[in-house]
Design a protein around this motif. Structure first.
Motif, PDB file in Angstrom:
ATOM      1  N   ALA A 514     -38.659  57.077  -5.388  1.00 18.89           N
ATOM      2  CA  ALA A 514     -38.263  56.341  -4.572  1.00 18.89           C
ATOM      3  C   ALA A 514     -39.492  55.383  -4.098  1.00 18.89           C
ATOM      4  O   ALA A 514     -39.631  54.189  -3.283  1.00 18.89           O
ATOM      5  N   LEU A 515     -40.418  54.954  -5.188  1.00 18.36           N
ATOM      6  CA  LEU A 515     -42.241  54.781  -4.839  1.00 18.36           C
ATOM      7  C   LEU A 515     -42.106  54.056  -5.750  1.00 18.36           C
ATOM      8  O   LEU A 515     -42.746  53.204  -6.108  1.00 18.36           O
ATOM      9  N   ARG A 516     -40.756  53.539  -6.927  1.00 16.90           N
ATOM     10  CA  ARG A 516     -40.732  52.885  -7.549  1.00 16.90           C
ATOM     11  C   ARG A 516     -41.516  53.066  -8.737  1.00 16.90           C
ATOM     12  O   ARG A 516     -42.177  51.732  -8.920  1.00 16.90           O
ATOM     13  N   LEU A 517     -42.138  53.751  -9.118  1.00 15.82           N
ATOM     14  CA  LEU A 517     -43.416  54.389 -10.529  1.00 15.82           C
ATOM     15  C   LEU A 517     -42.723  53.646 -11.706  1.00 15.82           C
ATOM     16  O   LEU A 517     -41.677  53.576 -11.842  1.00 15.82           O
ATOM     17  N   ALA A 518     -43.514  54.311 -12.631  1.00 19.16           N
ATOM     18  CA  ALA A 518     -43.123  53.841 -14.094  1.00 19.16           C
ATOM     19  C   ALA A 518     -42.413  54.664 -14.268  1.00 19.16           C
ATOM     20  O   ALA A 518     -42.767  55.947 -13.589  1.00 19.16           O
TER      21      ALA A 518
ATOM     22  N   ARG B  35     -53.531  52.961  -7.222  1.00 22.52           N
ATOM     23  CA  ARG B  35     -52.651  52.258  -6.925  1.00 22.52           C
ATOM     24  C   ARG B  35     -51.481  52.211  -6.195  1.00 22.52           C
ATOM     25  O   ARG B  35     -51.020  53.884  -5.733  1.00 22.52           O
ATOM     26  N   PRO B  37     -48.056  52.563  -4.861  1.00 21.71           N
ATOM     27  CA  PRO B  37     -46.762  52.098  -5.189  1.00 21.71           C
ATOM     28  C   PRO B  37     -46.000  51.155  -3.254  1.00 21.71           C
ATOM     29  O   PRO B  37     -46.376  51.862  -2.926  1.00 21.71           O
ATOM     30  N   LEU B  38     -45.010  50.671  -3.383  1.00 21.78           N
ATOM     31  CA  LEU B  38     -44.080  49.965  -3.146  1.00 21.78           C
ATOM     32  C   LEU B  38     -45.259  48.877  -2.074  1.00 21.78           C
ATOM     33  O   LEU B  38     -44.873  48.103  -1.631  1.00 21.78           O
TER      34      LEU B  38
END
Lengths: 873, 142
Positions: A514-518, B35, B37-38
């Protein structure tokens, strides 16, 4: 000058307080016009306003207040009895005073309003009422009266004492009675206290006024202190010095207490807001000719000041709504067998760290049909949508902007602004609104709001190597899946992962996706194969035994296969697809290395054996031993590592009406966090509600649960599209382990792959319509053809469609087709072997599901026979 | 307008930049960032500035310069804006310099792209050019 300003400011604050007291006092007096206590209270309030405005030179105020004071003094002295006219007059006076106070606040002067009308109204009211009044003796009761009434002292004892008094005895009646022995001194004291209470109320001296700004500053400082405390506790964890640890513990306790204390200073009883409602309700009911009684429970429930302020207007609006079109006219109520007087109940109570406020009326309830009609008229929903709505969904139409069911627009409500604003305002402070309504019995609005906004308990979770705080308000439960369960318990409905939580499908959202994390660790998809570590170890040891036996002259091993590390059981397992994505794990690399080494040795052992060099073979074999041991050890380590990697942590959350599971890598702890706002550069990202500073001084983001749900489409319709689209792309797996939807049709048990099911619906027979030669139903703004499976397969049709029909919706290329079945039985997950059935069109065969023979429906073929396949929206 | 102005200077990818001294709240050595995110890549993350959470804008990314090499840490130039403090992530901090307005020249037409939007012009110092950065724009559309 500034001193003067201060005095006036104080005067304004004090007068407003006094007026609030007047408002509530007058409304209460209407119910209990004899109460000396209440009369005294309102008289004192108006008297103070009059006195102070005289001193400060506000002559208009003074004259208005004077008129009121005159009236009230007659009431207090029992010369007049309170009635509706007098109350209305006095309330008008309060409004006039408020108006002047507002003028003073904004301009510094009394303004140029003309209030002679009010003063003359008050004096004529006084004259008229005095003329009508039968004189009443409303003075405080005499001591003798109290004694006879409360303590049942015989009347003649009192009479005797009284006659003694009139005969010249200068002592007071109490003293005479005590001396005569008729009564104990304490009882006289008690009676005197009662008498005093009737004339005056104790004014509490233990309160002081504090500037709100100061409280806010204190709150911020405590916030900082909490953070510092958290940092110190983190450092303490690695300390051994007992005295330091002790001091840190005390700091911890004191900070917690201080935090609670400061929070309390900002707390106000909800009664502060509610106090003005009796007046609002009275004004409205007089205006509409209705009779409404307001009752309150839990007025002492405390809330943070900022929250109190935020809910003031929404609550007022709800109350107005309830009186205006909730409660019916007295004659209507009587006709329905209800008491003519409507009841409005306000309840407040704490529950689970939240404050619940309920506003219920015993009025007519909400007419759902009318609500739907209005919504359709305003094109906010389509007719089909409205028809499909559950009662609850329909009720929630109330919260659509611009919608009102009021038949006529009044100046109070019915303009269509309101409930949507109520909802947004409540949601703004992290609350939720819920509405229940029973026709002819009333409506209840439930508001749930957090106690405070500044410091909240939160669950700290890690995903993709980053920490996030999840507000505990939204948290329902935590689920941890381990070992084999982790690789099987998460199922997949065409790309949408779900978990069966106590039998119900819980949609899952992987936080890292959802958060496009690693993509770290667990939160990806699990490989279908599970890692059978035990089997791997056993096969490795078995293989070694086989080699030993071979060297001892039993069995055969070809050197080629022995040398290839990929051909043995362990090798196949190790080089199989399952491990590919974990090849970065050092244990796996080392394992592969050792394994290769071992096979090379095995090769030379076998060659030495074949060359009849048994000594060399034995020596080589003994060198294999330590490598083999290391392999077993590596396998054990790896198992532990993967176990951790594969355990799945699901945080079950509530967003709006929906529940969903948020999959995170690790769940750390719960902590009290201080919510800090994000800069405007980050305002556009819905997934975060703010940020906080963790114990180690690092910043962590606070998840906005609703935002995440929206981003992941948990709470929108968009997800349906995604499901449908993936459904098109995916080919159906006919056999193999798969989930099946089992149902009955024409008395037969049938199943279709669950993957082909877009959704399950219920339609009432009245919604069925004919188009061409087929049965159709209006569905989501489209015409959906229906296939009655029993008829299509020439089975016993059973009955004509009536009542509600169970429909399995199948979607393909944006088009839906409904399969009418008798009854949905179950969802079964099972490997099936399909037995082909000859000559049965529309069936692809039969299989045994749940130990029962079940026909497997060939949906594709069935659907192709549907006329009018080109129908599109 | 004064004939001279003071600038807080810093380096980015070898270039010498400056922001008006009165806009700078403080200059801090490296702080670890969190960081978001998004968020657009230009946002370097969030930093903890003595209990206050401040958004950091990575000026290298903003100016579309190559990323800092590994091991090269960023410094914070915290500037005040109408919406509170924002930190500019830069390579290295320079001195506060006083320059004469007479030495200012707007950027040449050959300067193009995002740099043209963000660089208001250059002060001609003896040994190098001091580029004046438009902070509002630099953080505004981040």
């Amino acid at each position: 000058m500034s001193e003067m300003d201060d005095i006036i400011k104080e005067f304004l604050v004090e007068s407003n307080d006094n007026l609030d007291q007047l408002d509530s006092g007058l409304v209460e007096l209407e119910k209990d016009p004899q109460s000396q206590e209440l009369l005294g209270g309102v008289f004192r309030a108006i008297h103070t306003v009059k006195g102070t405005s005289g001193v400060l030179g506000f002559s208009k105020l003074e004259s208005i207040a004077h008129g009121g004071e005159n009236l009230l003094s007659k009431l207090r002295d029992g010369k007049l009895r309170l009635n509706t006219d007098i109350t209305s007059g006095l309330l008008k006076m309060v409004d006039a005073i408020r108006e002047v106070l507002r003028a003073i606040e904004s301009t510094g002067s009394e303004g140029d309003g003309n209030y002679t009308e009010i003063t003359s109204m008050l004096s004529s009211l006084l004259d008229r009422e005095l003329a009508n009044a039968t004189l009443l003796t409303g003075e405080p009761r005499r001591l003798g009266q109290i004694l006879t009434e409360n303590l049942s002292i015989p009347q003649d004892a009192i009479d005797a004492a009284l006659s003694q008094q009139s005969a010249g005895d200068l002592r007071r009646i109490g003293e005479i009675l005590v001396e005569q022995g008729t009564i104990e001194p304490q009882e006289v004291l008690h009676a005197l206290k009662t008498q005093a209470g009737e004339t005056s109320t104790q004014v509490s001296a233990s309160n002081i006024r504090v500037d709100v700004g100061l409280l806010d500053k204190l709150m911020n400082l405590v916030g900082e202190l909490v953070l510092t405390r958290n940092q110190i506790l983190q450092v303490t964890a690695s300390q051994k010095d007992a005295s330091f640890v002790g001091a840190a513990q005390r700091l911890n306790l004191i900070t917690t207490e201080l935090q609670e204390g400061v929070m309390k200073t900002r707390m106000q009883p909800i009664g502060n807001v509610w106090n003005k409602f009796p007046r609002v309700v009275r004004d409205l009911s007089v205006q509409f000719g209705k009779a409404v009684r307001i009752e309150m429970e839990g007025t002492e429930t405390e809330l943070d000041k900022t929250i109190i302020e935020a809910i003031k207007d929404p609550l007022t609006h709800i109350i107005r709504n309830a009186v205006d079109h909730g409660i019916e006219m007295p004659e209507t109520r009587r006709a329905q067998g209800k008491p003519p007087e409507g009841k409005l109940l306000l309840r407040a109570f704490h529950e689970g760290g939240q404050v619940n406020i309920e506003i219920s009326d015993d009025g007519g309830g909400i007419d759902l049909e009318r609500l739907k009609k209005k919504a359709i008229e305003r094109a906010q929903v389509t007719g089909e949508q409205a028809a499909r709505m559950s009662e609850r969904e329909a009720l929630n139409l109330v919260f659509l902007p611009g919608l009102s069911t009021a038949e006529k627009v009044t100046n109070v409500s019915g303009r269509g602004v309101g409930m949507d604003v109520v909802k947004t305002n409540v949601e703004k402070i992290g609350g939720v609104v819920d509405i229940h309504s029973v026709p002819r019995q009333g409506t209840t609005l439930k508001i749930k709001i957090p106690l405070t906004l500044a410091i909240i308990p939160a669950l700290i979770a890690t995903s993709g190597g980053e920490r996030f705080a999840i507000p505990q308000v939204s948290l329902l439960e935590l689920v941890r899946l381990e070992g084999a369960e982790a690789s099987t318990a998460i199922e997949d409905i065409h790309g949408a992962p779900v978990y069966r939580l106590r039998g119900k499908l819980l949609p899952l959202v992987f936080l890292n996706q959802a958060l496009r994390l690693a993509n770290s660790g667990s939160a990806g998809f699990r490989p279908a194969e599970s890692f059978q570590f035990d089997a791997a170890r056993i096969s490795h040891l078995a293989w070694k035994d086989k080699l030993r036996n071979y060297l001892d002259g039993q069995g055969e091993i070809s050197p080629q296969t022995a040398e290839s590390p990929r051909d043995c059981a362990l090798g196949q397992w190790l080089y199989g697809s399952a491990f590919k994505q974990y090849s970065h794990i050092p244990e796996i690399q080392r394992l592969e290395e050792r394994h290769r080494e071992m096979h090379a040795m095995v090769g030379s052992v076998i060659r030495s054996h074949q060359a009849k060099n048994n000594a060399a073979a034995d020596e080589r074999y003994s060198q294999i031993e330590p490598i083999s041991r290391e392999i077993v050890k590596l396998l054990l380590n790896l198992e532990k590592q993967l176990e951790k990697l594969f355990s799945i942590n699901i945080v079950v959350l509530q967003a709006d009406e929906h529940q969903f599971g948020l999959v995170v890598d690790e769940i750390n702890d719960t902590e009290e966090i201080v919510v800090k706002p994000l800069g405007k550069q980050l305002k556009g990202i819905d997934c975060f509600a703010g940020a906080t500073i963790m114990g180690d001084g690092q910043v962590a983001l606070i998840l906005d649960v609703l935002g995440i749900a929206q981003t992941a489409n948990v709470v929108t319709e968009v997800r349906d599209h995604a499901v449908i689209e993936t459904a098109i792309q995916k080919t159906d797996r006919v056999a193999g382990r798969d989930a099946w939807l089992v149902f009955t049709a024409g008395g037969r048990r049938m199943a279709i792959p669950l993957g082909m099911v877009a959704r399950l619906e219920e339609f009432s027979a009245s919604q069925m319509e004919y188009s061409g030669d087929g049965l159709v139903v209006q569905y989501r703004g489209q015409i959906m053809p229906l296939i009655d499976i029993a008829r299509r397969l020439n089975l016993d049709p059973g009955r004509e469609p009536e009542g509600t029909l169970q429909v399995v919706v199948y979607s393909e290329a944006g088009r839906s087709i409904g399969l009418v079945v008798e009854q949905i039985v179950d969802v079964v997950e099972q490997a099936v072997s399909v037995e082909c059935v000859q000559g049965s069109c529309g069936l692809m065969g039969s299989a045994v599901l749940q130990e029962k023979v079940t026909d497997l429906l060939d949906v594709r073929t069935l659907v192709q026979q549907v006329p009018g396949r080109e129908i599109r929206a | 307008m004064n004939s001279s102005q003071q600038f807080c200077t810093f380096f980015l990818n070898g270039l010498f930049f400056g922001v008006e001294v009165e806009r700078v709240q403080e200059v801090i050595r490296h702080l670890s960032t969190t960081r978001v995110p998004l968020a657009p890549a230009v946002l370097g993350g969030l930093i903890n500035l003595r209990g206050q959470i401040v958004t950091a804008v990575d000026l290298r990314r903003r100016l579309e310069m190559p990323e800092r090499t590994e091991g090269q840490v960023s410094m914070n130039v915290v500037v005040c804006t109408d919406d509170g403090a924002v930190s500019l992530l830069v390579d290295e901090i320079g001195d506060v310099v006083e320059v004469s307005n007479n030495d200012f020249e707007p950027p040449p037409d050959t300067l193009s792209g995002v740099a043209r939007e963000l660089i208001r012009g250059a002060f001609k110092l003896k040994d190098k050019l001091l580029l004046l950065i438009d902070t509002e724009r630099a953080i505004g559309r981040a």
